[in-house]
Motif scaffolding. Sequence first.
Motif, PDB file in Angstrom:
ATOM      1  N   GLU A 134       3.163  -3.680   7.777  1.00  0.00           N
ATOM      2  CA  GLU A 134       3.841  -2.137   7.841  1.00  0.00           C
ATOM      3  C   GLU A 134       4.992  -2.182   8.266  1.00  0.00           C
ATOM      4  N   THR A 190       8.414  -2.596   6.270  1.00  0.00           N
ATOM      5  CA  THR A 190       9.405  -1.598   4.789  1.00  0.00           C
ATOM      6  C   THR A 190       9.847  -2.476   4.350  1.00  0.00           C
ATOM      7  N   ASP A 191      10.152  -2.017   2.551  1.00  0.00           N
ATOM      8  CA  ASP A 191      10.822  -3.035   2.131  1.00  0.00           C
ATOM      9  C   ASP A 191      11.914  -3.299   3.210  1.00  0.00           C
TER      10      ASP A 191
END
Length: 160
Positions: A57, A59-60
Motif C-alpha cells: 500500500e 504509494t508511488d
Amino acid sequence: MRHPFTCFALAFVLALSACAADAAKRKEHQNVEFSPQRFAEQRDTILESLHDETYTELTDENRSAVLAALARMEARLSGVSRFEDMDKRDQTAVFNDQELINNLLTQAAADSRLICKREKFVGSNRTTNVCLTVGERRRLAEAAQDQMRGLQGSGYLPRE
C-alpha cells in the motif's frame, strides 16, 4: 455420504490454513535504527522489502520519498564511521530522513495488513472468504460514501 457440517468444518479449516500460510509468507515491518557501519545492509533490506508484500500500500509518491531519503542518507554517511564524527547539521538531516522513512514505511505496513472476513453475498446463503488489505477496505468504504453523497445530491435519495 458426508454430513453437511463435516464439509463445512473441512472448508473452514482449509480457509483458515490458507490465510495462515499467506500471513506466514508476509514479512513484518520493523523500524530501523540506522548506523553508519551497517547502512548499506539496512538500505538493501529496505529496497528488497519495497518490492514484496510488506509495503503493497506504499504509494508511488511515498516510495519516491523513501528512495530520495535513502539517497540523501547515503551521501551524508559516505566515509563516516560514527555519528559523532559528523557535523551537527548532517546528524540532524540523517535523523530526519530516518524518521521520514520509518513513518512512511510504518503507515504503509499498517495499510498493507491483510484482513480476511467471511461474508455472505446478497442472494446467496453461502459464505466466502474475502481477503482485502486495510487500505483496500478504506478505499472501498470511501468510494461507497462518495457514491451515496452523489445520489443524495442528485435527488434520488432524500437528505437526512
